[in-house]
Design an enzyme around this catalytic site. Structure first.
Site, PDB file in Angstrom:
ATOM      1  N   LYS A   1      41.199 -62.179  57.491  1.00 57.16           N
ATOM      2  CA  LYS A   1      40.691 -60.796  57.446  1.00 57.16           C
ATOM      3  C   LYS A   1      39.863 -60.517  58.696  1.00 57.16           C
ATOM      4  CE  LYS A   1      36.178 -61.637  56.810  1.00 57.16           C
ATOM      5  NZ  LYS A   1      35.259 -61.562  57.849  1.00 57.16           N
TER       6      LYS A   1
ATOM      7  N   ASP B   1      33.537 -63.639  50.234  1.00 53.97           N
ATOM      8  CA  ASP B   1      34.762 -63.035  50.784  1.00 53.97           C
ATOM      9  C   ASP B   1      36.006 -63.370  49.961  1.00 53.97           C
ATOM     10  OD1 ASP B   1      33.518 -61.829  52.931  1.00 53.97           O
ATOM     11  OD2 ASP B   1      34.027 -63.414  54.373  1.00 53.97           O
TER      12      ASP B   1
HETATM   13  O1  C5P Z   1      29.167 -66.265  50.072  1.00 53.31           O
HETATM   14  P1  C5P Z   1      29.349 -67.095  51.296  1.00 53.31           P
HETATM   15  O2  C5P Z   1      29.641 -68.536  50.975  1.00 53.31           O
HETATM   16  O3  C5P Z   1      30.262 -66.537  52.290  1.00 53.31           O
HETATM   17  O4  C5P Z   1      27.916 -67.115  51.989  1.00 53.31           O
HETATM   18  C1  C5P Z   1      27.547 -68.012  53.005  1.00 53.31           C
HETATM   19  C2  C5P Z   1      26.095 -67.777  53.326  1.00 53.31           C
HETATM   20  O5  C5P Z   1      25.944 -66.516  53.964  1.00 53.31           O
HETATM   21  C3  C5P Z   1      25.194 -67.712  52.097  1.00 53.31           C
HETATM   22  O6  C5P Z   1      24.634 -68.949  51.834  1.00 53.31           O
HETATM   23  C4  C5P Z   1      24.135 -66.736  52.505  1.00 53.31           C
HETATM   24  O7  C5P Z   1      23.167 -67.421  53.246  1.00 53.31           O
HETATM   25  C5  C5P Z   1      24.821 -65.819  53.469  1.00 53.31           C
HETATM   26  N1  C5P Z   1      25.244 -64.543  52.871  1.00 53.31           N
HETATM   27  C6  C5P Z   1      24.297 -63.554  52.652  1.00 53.31           C
HETATM   28  N2  C5P Z   1      24.702 -62.354  52.116  1.00 53.31           N
HETATM   29  C7  C5P Z   1      25.991 -62.133  51.825  1.00 53.31           C
HETATM   30  C8  C5P Z   1      26.965 -63.116  52.043  1.00 53.31           C
HETATM   31  C9  C5P Z   1      26.549 -64.314  52.571  1.00 53.31           C
HETATM   32  O8  C5P Z   1      23.105 -63.725  52.924  1.00 53.31           O
HETATM   33  N3  C5P Z   1      26.339 -60.961  51.313  1.00 53.31           N
END
Ligand code: C5P
Length: 314
Positions: free
Chosen positions: A11, A141
């Site tokens: 994406k 995601d």
């Molecule tokens: O959800 P994902 O594994 O992609 O998130 C990775 C890191 O990115 C999380 O640990 C968080 O620190 C940050 N994050 C965030 N807000 C989001 C998505 C991700 O702070 N909406």
């Protein structure tokens, strides 16, 4: 059938705004997400033993329980007790095309494909919503990567509203192989530098969402207006990633100077894309980019917008 082969689409973010800080520690976002034809092939195969195995030939992708694809299989097996004992374990093979650590949701798309593949392999009959809810437990995601296409994503990124697809747009995508951005680092740095600009209450978040939903980017997508879309690309992460990665900042400058409809870093980077109206235009931009930056460290791809996330891969 004992084996399913799936294609997991990468994406890009056409729009990414960081709105505030959520009580769960994540960030409140408003994004426009788009699946592209660059994809990994994920194969799930039944094995006789009660185990999850991951195979991947990419040196930077761990083939162990830290891989998001492994975690997706472990989550499904946990929620469906006895399924592995009854139907066997699974070997997951990942053939990478999507650059790793690039802001293209490569790992999330692989996990999404494992969820879809195991639903078939283990005859679970889960709905797409159920698959997306499982995915949201593992990564923000992943729900988008299950359904793909074009969508507004809010909340942590897991709340999706599909938009009409724009399937005739093409792009050239570039990333320095030696450059990586850690997503947690990007959020932490953004919070440190811009935390004082965050909207602080849920009502303000809703108001901002309404503004974006009726704003230029969403209108361009709805009207399939490629030129306007290229002019309204926006990614808040550029403000902190580009200053910390001068090579990527220079790459974005060069790509912008080549023309095209618009240029933006995707997600938390460091991949950068330029939109093009036709495949020929995308190929021409790619050729001119390779000539302008003849660096073996620079990976350059062409791709097009696609309307799905995980597809059966034949
Ligand atoms: O959800 P994902 O594994 O992609 O998130 C990775 C890191 O990115 C999380 O640990 C968080 O620190 C940050 N994050 C965030 N807000 C989001 C998505 C991700 O702070 N909406």
């Amino acid at each position: 059938m004992r084996l399913y082969s799936l294609l997991a689409a990468a994406k890009i973010n056409l729009y990414l705004e960081i709105v505030g800080s959520r009580p769960d520690g994540f960030h409140e976002l408003i994004m426009v997400m788009q699946s592209i034809s660059l994809c990994d092939r994920i194969t799930v195969r039944s094995i006789g033993v009660d185990e999850i195995r991951v195979r991947c030939d990419h040196p930077l992708v761990p083939a162990d329980e830290t891989n998001l694809a492994y975690k997706a299989a472990a989550l499904v097996s946990d929620r469906c007790p006895g399924v592995m004992a009854k139907l066997g374990g699974v070997e997951i093979t990942i053939e990478k095309q999507i650059p790793v650590g690039a802001g293209l949701a490569g790992g999330s798309s692989n996990a999404a494909a494992v969820l879809v593949g195991l639903d078939l392999l283990w005859n679970l009959g889960l709905t797409r919503i159920e698959l997306q809810e499982l995915g949201a437990e593992l990564g923000s995601d992943i729900p988008f990567c299950v359904s793909g296409g074009t969508a507004i994503a809010t909340g942590r990124g897991e709340q999706l509203d599909p938009l009409p697809g724009i399937d005739n747009l093409h792009l050239v995508l570039a990333k320095y192989e030696s450059e990586f951005v850690s997503t947690p680092w990007a959020y932490k740095t953004y919070r440190a530098e811009y935390g004082d600009t965050y909207l602080t209450d849920a009502q303000s978040w809703q108001q901002r969402q309404s503004q974006v939903r009726s704003g230029e980017m969403v209108r361009s997508v709805a009207q399939r207006d490629a030129k306007a879309l290229g002019q309204h690309l926006c990614n808040d992460f550029e403000k902190i990633v580009l200053p910390a990665h001068p090579k990527t900042a220079a790459l974005k400058e060069t790509m912008t100077s080549l023309g095209g409809l618009g240029t933006l870093m995707s997600g938390s980077g460091p991949s950068v894309f330029t939109l093009a109206e036709s495949e020929a235009e995308a190929e021409s931009l790619a050729t001119r980019l390779r000539a302008a930056l003849p660096d073996p460290d620079l990976g350059v791809w062409t791709a097009q917008f696609v309307s799905g996330g995980v597809q059966m891969g034949g």
